[in-house]
Design a protein around this motif. Structure first.
Motif, PDB file in Angstrom:
ATOM      1  N   GLU A  28       0.824  -1.203   0.000  1.00 26.13           N
ATOM      2  CA  GLU A  28       0.000   0.000   0.000  1.00 26.13           C
ATOM      3  C   GLU A  28       0.867   1.267   0.000  1.00 26.13           C
ATOM      4  O   GLU A  28       1.855   1.333   0.725  1.00 26.13           O
ATOM      5  CB  GLU A  28      -0.901  -0.022   1.239  1.00 26.13           C
ATOM      6  N   SER A  29       0.473   2.247  -0.832  1.00 28.01           N
ATOM      7  CA  SER A  29       1.288   3.441  -1.004  1.00 28.01           C
ATOM      8  C   SER A  29       0.430   4.668  -1.276  1.00 28.01           C
ATOM      9  O   SER A  29      -0.660   4.559  -1.820  1.00 28.01           O
ATOM     10  CB  SER A  29       2.232   3.284  -2.210  1.00 28.01           C
ATOM     11  N   SER A  30       0.991   5.803  -0.953  1.00 30.86           N
ATOM     12  CA  SER A  30       0.393   7.060  -1.388  1.00 30.86           C
ATOM     13  C   SER A  30       0.776   7.270  -2.852  1.00 30.86           C
ATOM     14  O   SER A  30       1.651   6.581  -3.382  1.00 30.86           O
ATOM     15  CB  SER A  30       0.928   8.224  -0.544  1.00 30.86           C
ATOM     16  N   VAL A  31       0.159   8.239  -3.480  1.00 30.78           N
ATOM     17  CA  VAL A  31       0.517   8.558  -4.864  1.00 30.78           C
ATOM     18  C   VAL A  31       1.991   8.949  -4.944  1.00 30.78           C
ATOM     19  O   VAL A  31       2.727   8.486  -5.816  1.00 30.78           O
ATOM     20  CB  VAL A  31      -0.384   9.677  -5.431  1.00 30.78           C
ATOM     21  N   ALA A  32       2.431   9.772  -4.013  1.00 35.75           N
ATOM     22  CA  ALA A  32       3.826  10.235  -4.036  1.00 35.75           C
ATOM     23  C   ALA A  32       4.801   9.071  -3.879  1.00 35.75           C
ATOM     24  O   ALA A  32       5.808   8.993  -4.597  1.00 35.75           O
ATOM     25  CB  ALA A  32       4.049  11.268  -2.936  1.00 35.75           C
ATOM     26  N   GLU A  33       4.514   8.150  -2.960  1.00 33.77           N
ATOM     27  CA  GLU A  33       5.393   6.989  -2.764  1.00 33.77           C
ATOM     28  C   GLU A  33       5.436   6.129  -4.015  1.00 33.77           C
ATOM     29  O   GLU A  33       6.501   5.659  -4.433  1.00 33.77           O
ATOM     30  CB  GLU A  33       4.904   6.153  -1.584  1.00 33.77           C
ATOM     31  N   CYS A  34       4.282   5.926  -4.621  1.00 34.49           N
ATOM     32  CA  CYS A  34       4.218   5.107  -5.833  1.00 34.49           C
ATOM     33  C   CYS A  34       4.986   5.793  -6.969  1.00 34.49           C
ATOM     34  O   CYS A  34       5.754   5.149  -7.678  1.00 34.49           O
ATOM     35  CB  CYS A  34       2.762   4.869  -6.228  1.00 34.49           C
ATOM     36  N   ALA A  35       4.794   7.083  -7.116  1.00 36.45           N
ATOM     37  CA  ALA A  35       5.484   7.833  -8.180  1.00 36.45           C
ATOM     38  C   ALA A  35       6.996   7.745  -8.012  1.00 36.45           C
ATOM     39  O   ALA A  35       7.727   7.639  -9.004  1.00 36.45           O
ATOM     40  CB  ALA A  35       5.025   9.293  -8.180  1.00 36.45           C
ATOM     41  N   GLU A  36       7.471   7.741  -6.779  1.00 33.74           N
ATOM     42  CA  GLU A  36       8.915   7.617  -6.522  1.00 33.74           C
ATOM     43  C   GLU A  36       9.450   6.262  -6.965  1.00 33.74           C
ATOM     44  O   GLU A  36      10.592   6.152  -7.396  1.00 33.74           O
ATOM     45  CB  GLU A  36       9.213   7.817  -5.033  1.00 33.74           C
ATOM     46  N   ARG A  37       8.632   5.224  -6.837  1.00 35.31           N
ATOM     47  CA  ARG A  37       9.066   3.868  -7.210  1.00 35.31           C
ATOM     48  C   ARG A  37       9.118   3.650  -8.718  1.00 35.31           C
ATOM     49  O   ARG A  37       9.756   2.715  -9.180  1.00 35.31           O
ATOM     50  CB  ARG A  37       8.120   2.829  -6.613  1.00 35.31           C
ATOM     51  N   LEU A  38       8.394   4.468  -9.466  1.00 32.67           N
ATOM     52  CA  LEU A  38       8.335   4.289 -10.919  1.00 32.67           C
ATOM     53  C   LEU A  38       9.615   4.808 -11.554  1.00 32.67           C
ATOM     54  O   LEU A  38      10.134   5.846 -11.168  1.00 32.67           O
ATOM     55  CB  LEU A  38       7.115   5.003 -11.496  1.00 32.67           C
ATOM     56  N   SER A  39      10.088   4.107 -12.558  1.00 34.23           N
ATOM     57  CA  SER A  39      11.364   4.469 -13.167  1.00 34.23           C
ATOM     58  C   SER A  39      11.243   5.461 -14.313  1.00 34.23           C
ATOM     59  O   SER A  39      12.243   5.978 -14.786  1.00 34.23           O
ATOM     60  CB  SER A  39      12.072   3.200 -13.662  1.00 34.23           C
ATOM     61  N   GLY A  40      10.021   5.759 -14.753  1.00 30.75           N
ATOM     62  CA  GLY A  40       9.861   6.608 -15.926  1.00 30.75           C
ATOM     63  C   GLY A  40       9.848   8.100 -15.670  1.00 30.75           C
ATOM     64  O   GLY A  40       9.755   8.892 -16.588  1.00 30.75           O
ATOM     65  N   GLY A  41       9.940   8.511 -14.415  1.00 28.55           N
ATOM     66  CA  GLY A  41       9.946   9.935 -14.104  1.00 28.55           C
ATOM     67  C   GLY A  41       8.618  10.626 -14.408  1.00 28.55           C
ATOM     68  O   GLY A  41       8.598  11.794 -14.785  1.00 28.55           O
ATOM     69  N   GLN A  42       7.511   9.906 -14.236  1.00 26.45           N
ATOM     70  CA  GLN A  42       6.200  10.470 -14.517  1.00 26.45           C
ATOM     71  C   GLN A  42       5.862  11.545 -13.484  1.00 26.45           C
ATOM     72  O   GLN A  42       6.253  11.468 -12.330  1.00 26.45           O
ATOM     73  CB  GLN A  42       5.098   9.387 -14.477  1.00 26.45           C
ATOM     74  N   ALA A  43       5.100  12.527 -13.928  1.00 29.65           N
ATOM     75  CA  ALA A  43       4.666  13.594 -13.045  1.00 29.65           C
ATOM     76  C   ALA A  43       3.691  13.049 -12.006  1.00 29.65           C
ATOM     77  O   ALA A  43       2.897  12.147 -12.292  1.00 29.65           O
ATOM     78  CB  ALA A  43       3.995  14.702 -13.853  1.00 29.65           C
ATOM     79  N   TYR A  44       3.742  13.628 -10.826  1.00 25.05           N
ATOM     80  CA  TYR A  44       2.841  13.240  -9.738  1.00 25.05           C
ATOM     81  C   TYR A  44       1.394  13.286 -10.207  1.00 25.05           C
ATOM     82  O   TYR A  44       0.624  12.358  -9.947  1.00 25.05           O
ATOM     83  CB  TYR A  44       3.056  14.189  -8.547  1.00 25.05           C
ATOM     84  N   THR A  45       1.012  14.341 -10.907  1.00 22.98           N
ATOM     85  CA  THR A  45      -0.386  14.496 -11.330  1.00 22.98           C
ATOM     86  C   THR A  45      -0.790  13.396 -12.314  1.00 22.98           C
ATOM     87  O   THR A  45      -1.931  12.931 -12.285  1.00 22.98           O
ATOM     88  CB  THR A  45      -0.634  15.872 -11.965  1.00 22.98           C
ATOM     89  N   THR A  46       0.119  12.973 -13.158  1.00 21.73           N
ATOM     90  CA  THR A  46      -0.172  11.887 -14.105  1.00 21.73           C
ATOM     91  C   THR A  46      -0.409  10.587 -13.351  1.00 21.73           C
ATOM     92  O   THR A  46      -1.382   9.870 -13.607  1.00 21.73           O
ATOM     93  CB  THR A  46       0.988  11.712 -15.107  1.00 21.73           C
ATOM     94  N   VAL A  47       0.473  10.288 -12.404  1.00 17.10           N
ATOM     95  CA  VAL A  47       0.341   9.067 -11.612  1.00 17.10           C
ATOM     96  C   VAL A  47      -0.963   9.110 -10.813  1.00 17.10           C
ATOM     97  O   VAL A  47      -1.704   8.123 -10.751  1.00 17.10           O
ATOM     98  CB  VAL A  47       1.564   8.865 -10.687  1.00 17.10           C
ATOM     99  N   LYS A  48      -1.275  10.248 -10.232  1.00 21.65           N
ATOM    100  CA  LYS A  48      -2.507  10.398  -9.449  1.00 21.65           C
ATOM    101  C   LYS A  48      -3.734  10.145 -10.311  1.00 21.65           C
ATOM    102  O   LYS A  48      -4.649   9.405  -9.920  1.00 21.65           O
ATOM    103  CB  LYS A  48      -2.574  11.800  -8.834  1.00 21.65           C
ATOM    104  N   THR A  49      -3.774  10.731 -11.489  1.00 22.10           N
ATOM    105  CA  THR A  49      -4.910  10.549 -12.395  1.00 22.10           C
ATOM    106  C   THR A  49      -5.078   9.087 -12.781  1.00 22.10           C
ATOM    107  O   THR A  49      -6.183   8.539 -12.749  1.00 22.10           O
ATOM    108  CB  THR A  49      -4.742  11.415 -13.664  1.00 22.10           C
TER     109      THR A  49
END
Length: 131
Positions: A28-49
């Motif tokens: 289980e993760s917050s959006v920010a934690e999940c975005a940090e784990r992704l290797s593609g450098g996606q924007a926080y807002t993209t991951v959140k959406t």
């Protein structure tokens, strides 16, 4: 030219699958934690959406914690694999019938453990029919 994603990866968009992989690996993760784990450098807002859309699709579950949400995969990787395989099998059978079954059996190496499993399953089915 890159190859088409296979297996479970082919059932989702690339970012959706990357999010699922991050949640399966880290829980289980917050959006920010999940975005940090992704290797593609996606924007926080993209991951959140994408995570919000995946929740609507039933792929993720979320719970409120303070002012933010925490997300997790709705099902395990094995459960999603099984669901995808069953759905694909039904589609093949609906479209091709017994030809799909014959092709599948022909594709299995008789020396593989999968072949032994198939034979055992068929024997179990045949045994139920005899009762």
């Amino acid at each position: 030219m890159s190859a088409e994603p296979r297996g479970l990866a082919g059932q989702f968009g690339p970012l959706e699958f990357a999010i699922l992989e991050a949640l399966w690996a880290g829980g289980e993760s917050s959006v920010a934690e999940c975005a940090e784990r992704l290797s593609g450098g996606q924007a926080y807002t993209t991951v959140k959406t994408v995570m919000e859309r995946m929740t609507v699709k039933g792929l993720l579950v979320r719970r409120k914690e303070s002012r933010a949400y925490r997300y997790d995969a709705a099902r395990t990787r094995d459960e999603m694999n099984r669901d995808a395989a069953e759905r694909t099998s039904r589609e093949l059978l609906a479209g091709f019938g017994s030809v799909a079954v014959s092709s599948f059996v022909d594709a299995i190496d008789p020396t593989s453990p999968e072949f032994d499993d198939l034979v055992a399953r068929l024997r179990a089915i045949a045994g139920r029919d005899e009762e």
